[in-house]
Design a protein around this motif. Structure first.
Motif, PDB file in Angstrom:
ATOM      1  N   ALA A  24       0.832  -1.206   0.000  1.00  0.00           N
ATOM      2  CA  ALA A  24       0.000   0.000   0.000  1.00  0.00           C
ATOM      3  C   ALA A  24       0.865   1.254   0.000  1.00  0.00           C
ATOM      4  CB  ALA A  24      -0.935  -0.006   1.205  1.00  0.00           C
ATOM      5  N   MET A  25       1.956   1.220   0.753  1.00  0.00           N
ATOM      6  CA  MET A  25       2.868   2.358   0.757  1.00  0.00           C
ATOM      7  C   MET A  25       3.527   2.538  -0.610  1.00  0.00           C
ATOM      8  SD  MET A  25       4.594   2.013   4.526  1.00  0.00           S
ATOM      9  CE  MET A  25       5.761   3.327   4.259  1.00  0.00           C
ATOM     10  N   LEU A  26       3.849   1.445  -1.275  1.00  0.00           N
ATOM     11  CA  LEU A  26       4.444   1.528  -2.605  1.00  0.00           C
ATOM     12  C   LEU A  26       3.475   2.170  -3.594  1.00  0.00           C
ATOM     13  CD1 LEU A  26       6.840   0.839  -4.432  1.00  0.00           C
ATOM     14  CD2 LEU A  26       5.737  -1.352  -4.873  1.00  0.00           C
ATOM     15  N   VAL A  27       2.215   1.801  -3.510  1.00  0.00           N
ATOM     16  CA  VAL A  27       1.202   2.402  -4.393  1.00  0.00           C
ATOM     17  C   VAL A  27       1.098   3.898  -4.109  1.00  0.00           C
ATOM     18  CG1 VAL A  27      -1.265   2.466  -4.916  1.00  0.00           C
ATOM     19  CG2 VAL A  27      -0.082   0.267  -4.731  1.00  0.00           C
ATOM     20  N   ASN A  28       1.078   4.274  -2.823  1.00  0.00           N
ATOM     21  CA  ASN A  28       1.032   5.700  -2.489  1.00  0.00           C
ATOM     22  C   ASN A  28       2.277   6.429  -2.983  1.00  0.00           C
ATOM     23  OD1 ASN A  28      -1.479   5.881  -1.198  1.00  0.00           O
ATOM     24  ND2 ASN A  28      -0.633   4.932   0.629  1.00  0.00           N
ATOM     25  N   GLY A  29       3.425   5.800  -2.859  1.00  0.00           N
ATOM     26  CA  GLY A  29       4.655   6.407  -3.371  1.00  0.00           C
ATOM     27  C   GLY A  29       4.600   6.617  -4.875  1.00  0.00           C
ATOM     28  N   ALA A  30       4.027   5.648  -5.593  1.00  0.00           N
ATOM     29  CA  ALA A  30       3.886   5.789  -7.048  1.00  0.00           C
ATOM     30  C   ALA A  30       2.932   6.932  -7.395  1.00  0.00           C
ATOM     31  CB  ALA A  30       3.394   4.473  -7.651  1.00  0.00           C
ATOM     32  N   LEU A  31       1.855   7.072  -6.633  1.00  0.00           N
ATOM     33  CA  LEU A  31       0.917   8.167  -6.893  1.00  0.00           C
ATOM     34  C   LEU A  31       1.546   9.527  -6.606  1.00  0.00           C
ATOM     35  CD1 LEU A  31      -2.362   6.609  -5.468  1.00  0.00           C
ATOM     36  CD2 LEU A  31      -1.780   6.995  -7.873  1.00  0.00           C
ATOM     37  N   ILE A  32       2.307   9.604  -5.528  1.00  0.00           N
ATOM     38  CA  ILE A  32       3.002  10.862  -5.225  1.00  0.00           C
ATOM     39  C   ILE A  32       4.054  11.148  -6.292  1.00  0.00           C
ATOM     40  CG2 ILE A  32       4.490  12.039  -3.569  1.00  0.00           C
ATOM     41  CD1 ILE A  32       3.094  10.418  -1.359  1.00  0.00           C
ATOM     42  N   LEU A  33       4.739  10.117  -6.754  1.00  0.00           N
ATOM     43  CA  LEU A  33       5.731  10.291  -7.816  1.00  0.00           C
ATOM     44  C   LEU A  33       5.081  10.797  -9.098  1.00  0.00           C
ATOM     45  CD1 LEU A  33       8.714   9.920  -8.530  1.00  0.00           C
ATOM     46  CD2 LEU A  33       8.170   7.590  -9.222  1.00  0.00           C
ATOM     47  N   ARG A  34       3.917  10.252  -9.414  1.00  0.00           N
ATOM     48  CA  ARG A  34       3.186  10.715 -10.598  1.00  0.00           C
ATOM     49  C   ARG A  34       2.813  12.191 -10.463  1.00  0.00           C
ATOM     50  NH1 ARG A  34      -2.137  11.260 -12.329  1.00  0.00           N
ATOM     51  NH2 ARG A  34      -2.417  10.887 -14.545  1.00  0.00           N
ATOM     52  N   ALA A  35       2.342  12.581  -9.274  1.00  0.00           N
ATOM     53  CA  ALA A  35       2.002  13.985  -9.035  1.00  0.00           C
ATOM     54  C   ALA A  35       3.240  14.863  -9.139  1.00  0.00           C
ATOM     55  CB  ALA A  35       1.352  14.143  -7.663  1.00  0.00           C
TER      56      ALA A  35
END
Length: 101
Positions: A24-35
């Motif tokens: 779940a943290m990895l998914v959040n990190g990917a979303l923040i990276l996309r932003a």
């Protein structure tokens, strides 16, 4: 009479929960990276880096804990330093994201 370790599934459930949290943290990190890529905000780049680093720490902790639980009769407690580091990184990410917006 010597006490023996319960062969229940508590240890396996705990390790699975740690892995789910890391994912779940990895998914959040990917979303923040996309932003960060879209907005070019330096604070979001920093937040994404911290989240991904915390994810790696969480995954390593889960793997180490699984090894400890499977190899010993009386497993040691998880390393408090790694857990404190993960909590600190998570708070830093929250602060960075709050400042970015």
């Amino acid at each position: 009479m010597a006490l023996t370790r319960d062969a229940g599934l508590q240890a396996e459930r705990t390790v699975l929960a740690w892995r789910r949290t890391a994912f779940a943290m990895l998914v959040n990190g990917a979303l923040i990276l996309r932003a960060a890529v879209v907005t070019h905000a330096a604070s979001l780049w920093a937040a994404a880096t911290l989240v991904i680093a915390a994810t790696v720490c969480g995954y390593v902790a889960a793997r180490n804990r699984q090894r400890a639980l499977s190899t010993t009769e009386s497993p040691p407690a998880p390393q408090a330093v790694l857990m404190r580091l993960t909590i600190a990184v998570t708070w830093l990410v929250c602060i960075a994201v709050a400042i970015a917006h």
